[in-house]
Every structure is written in structure tokens, then in C-alpha cells.
Write a protein that holds these residues in place. Structure first.
Motif, PDB file in Angstrom:
ATOM      1  N   GLU A  17       2.671 -31.813 -25.491  1.00  0.00           N
ATOM      2  CA  GLU A  17       2.938 -32.678 -26.649  1.00  0.00           C
ATOM      3  C   GLU A  17       3.096 -31.859 -27.923  1.00  0.00           C
ATOM      4  O   GLU A  17       3.971 -32.145 -28.744  1.00  0.00           O
ATOM      5  CB  GLU A  17       1.827 -33.716 -26.817  1.00  0.00           C
ATOM      6  CG  GLU A  17       1.949 -34.568 -28.064  1.00  0.00           C
ATOM      7  CD  GLU A  17       3.227 -35.387 -28.164  1.00  0.00           C
ATOM      8  OE1 GLU A  17       3.577 -35.786 -29.292  1.00  0.00           O
ATOM      9  OE2 GLU A  17       3.888 -35.630 -27.137  1.00  0.00           O
ATOM     10  N   GLN A  18       2.303 -30.835 -28.103  1.00  0.00           N
ATOM     11  CA  GLN A  18       2.447 -29.995 -29.288  1.00  0.00           C
ATOM     12  C   GLN A  18       3.809 -29.296 -29.292  1.00  0.00           C
ATOM     13  O   GLN A  18       4.413 -29.134 -30.349  1.00  0.00           O
ATOM     14  CB  GLN A  18       1.303 -28.986 -29.362  1.00  0.00           C
ATOM     15  CG  GLN A  18      -0.017 -29.655 -29.715  1.00  0.00           C
ATOM     16  CD  GLN A  18      -1.219 -28.744 -29.587  1.00  0.00           C
ATOM     17  OE1 GLN A  18      -1.193 -27.740 -28.874  1.00  0.00           O
ATOM     18  NE2 GLN A  18      -2.309 -29.110 -30.251  1.00  0.00           N
TER      19      GLN A  18
ATOM     20  N   GLU B 115       6.289 -31.950 -30.380  1.00  0.00           N
ATOM     21  CA  GLU B 115       6.178 -32.203 -31.814  1.00  0.00           C
ATOM     22  C   GLU B 115       6.760 -31.057 -32.634  1.00  0.00           C
ATOM     23  O   GLU B 115       7.377 -31.294 -33.673  1.00  0.00           O
ATOM     24  CB  GLU B 115       4.723 -32.477 -32.195  1.00  0.00           C
ATOM     25  CG  GLU B 115       4.238 -33.812 -31.656  1.00  0.00           C
ATOM     26  CD  GLU B 115       2.782 -34.108 -31.948  1.00  0.00           C
ATOM     27  OE1 GLU B 115       2.145 -33.384 -32.736  1.00  0.00           O
ATOM     28  OE2 GLU B 115       2.269 -35.090 -31.370  1.00  0.00           O
TER      29      GLU B 115
ATOM     30  N   GLN C 139       8.420 -37.025 -30.731  1.00  0.00           N
ATOM     31  CA  GLN C 139       7.124 -37.640 -30.474  1.00  0.00           C
ATOM     32  C   GLN C 139       7.079 -38.030 -29.007  1.00  0.00           C
ATOM     33  O   GLN C 139       7.946 -38.749 -28.511  1.00  0.00           O
ATOM     34  CB  GLN C 139       6.894 -38.881 -31.325  1.00  0.00           C
ATOM     35  CG  GLN C 139       5.539 -39.516 -31.052  1.00  0.00           C
ATOM     36  CD  GLN C 139       5.291 -40.782 -31.845  1.00  0.00           C
ATOM     37  OE1 GLN C 139       6.120 -41.206 -32.633  1.00  0.00           O
ATOM     38  NE2 GLN C 139       4.143 -41.387 -31.626  1.00  0.00           N
TER      39      GLN C 139
ATOM     40  N   THR D 103       5.054 -39.496 -25.379  1.00  0.00           N
ATOM     41  CA  THR D 103       4.282 -40.647 -24.935  1.00  0.00           C
ATOM     42  C   THR D 103       3.395 -40.225 -23.776  1.00  0.00           C
ATOM     43  O   THR D 103       3.864 -39.598 -22.827  1.00  0.00           O
ATOM     44  CB  THR D 103       5.213 -41.786 -24.466  1.00  0.00           C
ATOM     45  OG1 THR D 103       6.050 -42.176 -25.548  1.00  0.00           O
ATOM     46  CG2 THR D 103       4.424 -42.982 -23.982  1.00  0.00           C
TER      47      THR D 103
ATOM     48  N   SER E  83      -4.668 -37.878 -27.682  1.00  0.00           N
ATOM     49  CA  SER E  83      -4.395 -38.808 -28.777  1.00  0.00           C
ATOM     50  C   SER E  83      -5.097 -38.391 -30.064  1.00  0.00           C
ATOM     51  O   SER E  83      -4.572 -38.592 -31.159  1.00  0.00           O
ATOM     52  CB  SER E  83      -4.849 -40.229 -28.404  1.00  0.00           C
ATOM     53  OG  SER E  83      -4.074 -40.744 -27.382  1.00  0.00           O
TER      54      SER E  83
ATOM     55  N   SER F 215      -5.655 -35.426 -31.109  1.00  0.00           N
ATOM     56  CA  SER F 215      -5.167 -34.180 -31.714  1.00  0.00           C
ATOM     57  C   SER F 215      -3.645 -34.089 -31.829  1.00  0.00           C
ATOM     58  O   SER F 215      -3.137 -33.042 -32.219  1.00  0.00           O
ATOM     59  CB  SER F 215      -5.677 -32.975 -30.896  1.00  0.00           C
ATOM     60  OG  SER F 215      -5.219 -33.060 -29.568  1.00  0.00           O
ATOM     61  N   THR F 216      -2.960 -35.179 -31.512  1.00  0.00           N
ATOM     62  CA  THR F 216      -1.491 -35.182 -31.612  1.00  0.00           C
ATOM     63  C   THR F 216      -1.020 -36.534 -32.131  1.00  0.00           C
ATOM     64  O   THR F 216      -1.838 -37.440 -32.374  1.00  0.00           O
ATOM     65  CB  THR F 216      -0.821 -34.928 -30.237  1.00  0.00           C
ATOM     66  OG1 THR F 216      -1.027 -36.078 -29.408  1.00  0.00           O
ATOM     67  CG2 THR F 216      -1.327 -33.662 -29.584  1.00  0.00           C
ATOM     68  N   GLN F 217       0.283 -36.679 -32.252  1.00  0.00           N
ATOM     69  CA  GLN F 217       0.880 -37.948 -32.663  1.00  0.00           C
ATOM     70  C   GLN F 217       1.424 -38.731 -31.468  1.00  0.00           C
ATOM     71  O   GLN F 217       2.184 -39.687 -31.634  1.00  0.00           O
ATOM     72  CB  GLN F 217       2.022 -37.678 -33.662  1.00  0.00           C
ATOM     73  CG  GLN F 217       1.562 -37.031 -34.959  1.00  0.00           C
ATOM     74  CD  GLN F 217       0.597 -37.935 -35.709  1.00  0.00           C
ATOM     75  OE1 GLN F 217       0.845 -39.119 -35.892  1.00  0.00           O
ATOM     76  NE2 GLN F 217      -0.519 -37.379 -36.127  1.00  0.00           N
TER      77      GLN F 217
ATOM     78  N   ALA G  15       2.173 -41.238 -28.523  1.00  0.00           N
ATOM     79  CA  ALA G  15       1.945 -42.668 -28.272  1.00  0.00           C
ATOM     80  C   ALA G  15       1.337 -42.818 -26.879  1.00  0.00           C
ATOM     81  O   ALA G  15       1.440 -41.941 -26.047  1.00  0.00           O
ATOM     82  CB  ALA G  15       3.268 -43.420 -28.342  1.00  0.00           C
TER      83      ALA G  15
END
Length: 78
Positions: free
Chosen positions: A20-21, A24, A29, A31, A71, A73-75, A77
Motif C-alpha cells: 500500500e505504501q 500511495e 489509493q 483497497t 488502516s 498507517s496508510t490511506q 480503504a
């Protein structure tokens, strides 16, 4: 399970967070899929409906941990 990163929630969180990082950093973004978790589903949900057999207490102490940690530590969904 062949479709899971690992049975270890900490390792799943580590890999999912890094992924996820990376998303980003590229302006995407992500999920976090398959909440509340597919570990207790015997059926292949690509081919048939699944039934989650995992008790809620087990979900809370194991399956949900990666979702909670990533969730926080990241944005991402859910």
C-alpha cells in the motif's frame, strides 16, 4: 491457504503495508480486500459463494489484525 500471503497476521500486515505504501507513493489509493477475512472460507469464491465459519473472537484476535494495522498507517480503504 494458497491465496493468502501467510497465516501469520504480522507478516500479512507487513507485506500489505509495504504494498500500500508503494501504491500511495505512486499516487494510487489501494483497497484492503476480503474483509473480514477469507481464511475460514473453504469454498473458492471465484467459483461459488463462500461461507465464513470463523468465530468472531478468532476474527478479532487474528484475521482482522492486518486490516487494523495497515488502516492505521496508510490511506487504504477497506
Amino acid at each position: 491457504d494458497e491465496r493468502a500471503i501467510s497465516a501469520d497476521p504480522a507478516l500479512v500486515a507487513e507485506v500489505a503495508r509495504a504494498y500500500e505504501q508503494g501504491l500511495e507513493a505512486a499516487g494510487v489509493q489501494g483497497t484492503l480486500k476480503h474483509f473480514p477475512g477469507l481464511a475460514g472460507v473453504a469454498e473458492d469464491t471465484h467459483h461459488e459463494a463462500g461461507f465464513l465459519r470463523t468465530p468472531t473472537a478468532r476474527l478479532a484476535t487474528h484475521d482482522w489484525k492486518p486490516f487494523q494495522e495497515v488502516s492505521a498507517s496508510t490511506q487504504a480503504a477497506v
